[in-house]
Design a protein around this motif. Sequence first.
Motif, PDB file in Angstrom:
ATOM      1  N   GLY A 147      10.392  -5.117   4.233  1.00 23.90           N
ATOM      2  CA  GLY A 147       9.285  -4.180   4.748  1.00 23.90           C
ATOM      3  C   GLY A 147       8.019  -4.798   4.495  1.00 23.90           C
ATOM      4  N   PHE A 148       7.046  -4.234   5.419  1.00 20.96           N
ATOM      5  CA  PHE A 148       5.483  -4.787   5.238  1.00 20.96           C
ATOM      6  C   PHE A 148       4.827  -4.038   4.643  1.00 20.96           C
ATOM      7  N   LEU A 149       3.728  -4.701   4.002  1.00 21.62           N
ATOM      8  CA  LEU A 149       2.827  -3.937   2.775  1.00 21.62           C
ATOM      9  C   LEU A 149       2.008  -2.941   3.429  1.00 21.62           C
ATOM     10  N   GLY A 150       1.432  -3.300   4.374  1.00 21.75           N
ATOM     11  CA  GLY A 150       0.370  -2.420   5.178  1.00 21.75           C
ATOM     12  C   GLY A 150       0.200  -2.780   6.576  1.00 21.75           C
ATOM     13  N   LYS A 151      -0.948  -2.309   7.128  1.00 22.83           N
ATOM     14  CA  LYS A 151      -1.123  -2.470   8.483  1.00 22.83           C
ATOM     15  C   LYS A 151      -2.750  -2.690   8.611  1.00 22.83           C
ATOM     16  N   VAL A 152      -3.259  -3.315   9.691  1.00 24.42           N
ATOM     17  CA  VAL A 152      -4.669  -3.526  10.041  1.00 24.42           C
ATOM     18  C   VAL A 152      -5.020  -2.661  11.473  1.00 24.42           C
ATOM     19  N   VAL A 153      -5.592  -1.792  11.387  1.00 25.15           N
ATOM     20  CA  VAL A 153      -6.126  -1.209  12.706  1.00 25.15           C
ATOM     21  C   VAL A 153      -7.511  -1.926  13.151  1.00 25.15           C
ATOM     22  N   LYS A 154      -7.383  -2.439  14.257  1.00 22.49           N
ATOM     23  CA  LYS A 154      -8.536  -3.393  14.932  1.00 22.49           C
ATOM     24  C   LYS A 154      -9.662  -2.503  15.775  1.00 22.49           C
ATOM     25  N   ASP A 155      -8.881  -1.780  16.685  1.00 18.53           N
ATOM     26  CA  ASP A 155      -9.722  -0.822  17.563  1.00 18.53           C
ATOM     27  C   ASP A 155     -10.463  -1.662  18.292  1.00 18.53           C
ATOM     28  N   GLY A 156      -9.973  -2.892  18.710  1.00 17.79           N
ATOM     29  CA  GLY A 156     -10.806  -3.760  19.683  1.00 17.79           C
ATOM     30  C   GLY A 156     -11.812  -4.598  18.737  1.00 17.79           C
ATOM     31  N   LYS A 157     -12.149  -4.580  17.755  1.00 17.16           N
ATOM     32  CA  LYS A 157     -12.906  -5.229  16.899  1.00 17.16           C
ATOM     33  C   LYS A 157     -12.539  -6.600  16.776  1.00 17.16           C
TER      34      LYS A 157
ATOM     35  N   VAL B  39      15.726   0.257   4.860  1.00 17.18           N
ATOM     36  CA  VAL B  39      14.176   0.448   4.234  1.00 17.18           C
ATOM     37  C   VAL B  39      13.208   0.758   5.353  1.00 17.18           C
ATOM     38  N   ARG B  40      12.423   1.941   5.349  1.00 14.42           N
ATOM     39  CA  ARG B  40      11.257   2.028   6.251  1.00 14.42           C
ATOM     40  C   ARG B  40       9.949   2.305   5.586  1.00 14.42           C
ATOM     41  N   THR B  41       8.873   2.133   6.063  1.00 15.93           N
ATOM     42  CA  THR B  41       7.588   2.370   5.563  1.00 15.93           C
ATOM     43  C   THR B  41       7.148   3.650   6.366  1.00 15.93           C
ATOM     44  N   ASP B  42       6.760   4.615   5.647  1.00 14.66           N
ATOM     45  CA  ASP B  42       6.146   5.952   6.516  1.00 14.66           C
ATOM     46  C   ASP B  42       4.842   5.759   6.816  1.00 14.66           C
ATOM     47  N   GLN B  43       4.688   6.046   8.131  1.00 14.60           N
ATOM     48  CA  GLN B  43       3.309   5.726   8.713  1.00 14.60           C
ATOM     49  C   GLN B  43       2.250   7.158   8.381  1.00 14.60           C
ATOM     50  N   ASN B  44       3.015   8.234   7.711  1.00 12.64           N
ATOM     51  CA  ASN B  44       2.254   9.125   7.392  1.00 12.64           C
ATOM     52  C   ASN B  44       1.696   8.961   5.913  1.00 12.64           C
ATOM     53  N   PHE B  45       2.250   8.109   5.206  1.00 12.60           N
ATOM     54  CA  PHE B  45       1.649   7.902   3.898  1.00 12.60           C
ATOM     55  C   PHE B  45       1.027   6.589   3.811  1.00 12.60           C
ATOM     56  N   LEU B  46      -0.338   6.791   3.906  1.00 14.57           N
ATOM     57  CA  LEU B  46      -1.171   5.612   3.983  1.00 14.57           C
ATOM     58  C   LEU B  46      -2.430   5.575   2.953  1.00 14.57           C
ATOM     59  N   VAL B  47      -2.699   4.606   2.345  1.00 16.93           N
ATOM     60  CA  VAL B  47      -3.817   4.519   1.432  1.00 16.93           C
ATOM     61  C   VAL B  47      -4.992   3.811   2.321  1.00 16.93           C
ATOM     62  N   ASP B  48      -5.983   4.052   2.130  1.00 13.33           N
ATOM     63  CA  ASP B  48      -7.348   3.567   2.918  1.00 13.33           C
ATOM     64  C   ASP B  48      -7.774   2.620   2.041  1.00 13.33           C
ATOM     65  N   LEU B  49      -7.741   1.338   2.366  1.00 16.38           N
ATOM     66  CA  LEU B  49      -8.338   0.332   1.477  1.00 16.38           C
ATOM     67  C   LEU B  49      -9.557  -0.472   2.149  1.00 16.38           C
ATOM     68  N   THR B  50     -10.189   0.426   3.008  1.00 16.57           N
ATOM     69  CA  THR B  50     -11.296  -0.466   3.761  1.00 16.57           C
ATOM     70  C   THR B  50     -12.383  -0.489   3.009  1.00 16.57           C
ATOM     71  N   GLU B  51     -12.648   0.463   2.064  1.00 16.94           N
ATOM     72  CA  GLU B  51     -14.033   0.514   1.409  1.00 16.94           C
ATOM     73  C   GLU B  51     -13.643  -0.321   0.006  1.00 16.94           C
ATOM     74  N   ASP B  52     -14.624  -0.999  -0.414  1.00 17.39           N
ATOM     75  CA  ASP B  52     -14.614  -1.914  -1.701  1.00 17.39           C
ATOM     76  C   ASP B  52     -14.821  -0.950  -2.944  1.00 17.39           C
ATOM     77  N   LYS B  53     -13.893  -0.059  -3.100  1.00 26.88           N
ATOM     78  CA  LYS B  53     -13.976   0.761  -4.420  1.00 26.88           C
ATOM     79  C   LYS B  53     -12.724   1.037  -5.185  1.00 26.88           C
ATOM     80  N   GLU B  54     -12.684   1.387  -5.992  1.00 28.63           N
ATOM     81  CA  GLU B  54     -11.427   1.752  -6.903  1.00 28.63           C
ATOM     82  C   GLU B  54     -10.722   2.852  -6.174  1.00 28.63           C
ATOM     83  N   VAL B  55      -9.323   3.019  -6.223  1.00 30.13           N
ATOM     84  CA  VAL B  55      -8.520   3.810  -5.629  1.00 30.13           C
ATOM     85  C   VAL B  55      -7.328   4.050  -6.641  1.00 30.13           C
TER      86      VAL B  55
END
Length: 587
Positions: A130-140, A170-186
């Motif tokens: 399985g993959f650990l996460g995903k990146v959303v680029k939105d054309g950037k 095994v599948r990764t659920d796209q509805n369960f995501l943790v946003d790690l974009t900001e540089d802060k504790e999570v």
Amino acid sequence: MTSLLLVVFFLFGVSPVISDGSDHRYKVGDDVPLYANKVGPFHNPSETYRYFDLPFCSSAPVKEKKEALGEVLNGDRLVSAPYKLEFLNFKISVVACRKRLSREDVAKFRDVILKDYYFQMYYDDLPIWGFLGKVVKDGKTDPSEYKYYLFNHLQFEIFYNQDRVIEIIVRTDQNFLVDLTEDKEVEVDFTYTVRWKETEIPFEKRMEKYSLASSMPHHLEIHWFSIINSCVTVLLLTGFLATILMRVLKNDFVKYAHDEEAADDQEETGWKLIHGDVFRFPIHKSLLAAALGSGTQLFTLAVFIFMLALVGVFYPYNRGALFTALVVIYALTSGIAGYTSASFYCQLEGTNWVRNLILTGSLFCGPLLLTFSFLNTVAIAYQATAALPFGTIVVIFLIWALVTSPLLILGGIAGKNRKSEFQAPCRTTKYPREIPPLRWYRRTLPQMAMAGFLPFSAIYIELYYIFASVWGHRIYTIYSILSIVFLILVIVTAFITVALAYFQLAAEDHEWWWRSLLCGGSTGLFIYAYCLYYYYARSDMSGFMQTSFFFGYMACICYGFFLMLGSIGFRASLLFVRHIYRSIKCE
């Protein structure tokens, strides 16, 4: 010999059976082992790390699974996973563990998600990914503007047949995501869901689904096209060479027989002219004998590997079986190298057979050891699982010291005591005849190019699937086709080397010994050239570690092919030369 190898496999912890080696039966609620293996960039198969090198959490103290030699060589480092998958126990969104990720942990996850990291686990010896996460680029285009998400929920779907596990997805659920974009504790909850489904698939066939990718009609069609292409190449080549050589040799024999009945002062021409020099022993005969011995050992190794593959030892995801087989069989066949090298060296009237044995033992192992030392240092610097532990290095050294070297010495002593003379049908003159000037295409490098191209053209289609399996995530299971391709490679190499040896002798060039070995082994150079093409045009591998591993180990493999095919070409040429000179009367 095959039965002996199977016994040795049991001693090294590899189960040489056609099923997957895990015949476990379970009751409701029994713990079924789930091990986390490794993580790494999807496009860099050699660059893998331990699962807990990333800041994952664990619900209990992490336990390491004891691994066999081949598993360690394969880079497997199995540890207990944080998820508990008891037999036939359904679970819905259960929290496996909870962890507060620091800013450094968040930055680490962002980096691996950007590099497209995946994880690998084993459940009852069945592999899952399985993959650990995903990146959303939105054309950037600026990575600092991307959005990074970590998958924190896994869905396990397990199929069972009575009291046995058959399949797991095994599948990764796209509805369960943790946003790690900001540089802060999570704060992250790692959760999972387990569903069980009954299936009619018998336990003995549970590994077949991993073979379907290489057995699909489209892929089989390409494989058979490769076989047909290779067979046509062999038929055309062997038919052409057989026709030409038989006609030319027949004319030569008639001509030389007529010359013997004619005047005694008539000058000889062609390959009969050099009958007094063709069996003159070559320079660097110790190195030639060592190359012949090492090549014969590698050919024997390849034959036994194919035998074990055809009887089902290397079924999909039999972890480390191939590496164990390579180490064990190479150690057990070292006596063949010693015997072949020492006996041939003594036939060439060599005297320092001890130095010849040392050269034989180090001719292939020496470059392999240097390459391994460098690449293992690189893996240690990267803290990758490809770095062998000290204990494994000690085990390999003991195998070399206690098995490989003694068998090499015993084989050398047996070869030395054989006391057989070199079978030369013609007497060698005291002084060598001068070789006439040769055209450019009759020199060594052009001849090697011609000799290597035809065998390579017979196997290059199959090479892609082998590379995609060894240096990718595809599964190669059609060993019967691979065995046919290997047989074709051997036949084409022998025929093309014999043909070039004849044309060399017809040009009154009697230094055919080294030329036949170089021409036979030149296919290895073409395979290495294909490595360059595959790396830059057919793969997405990148980075210093992956690049060094790919080109370093492929250099060793192609060098092994060079020695193996070179010994085949030399043996075929030697038989041919003896035959044609035995068929004429030489004064």
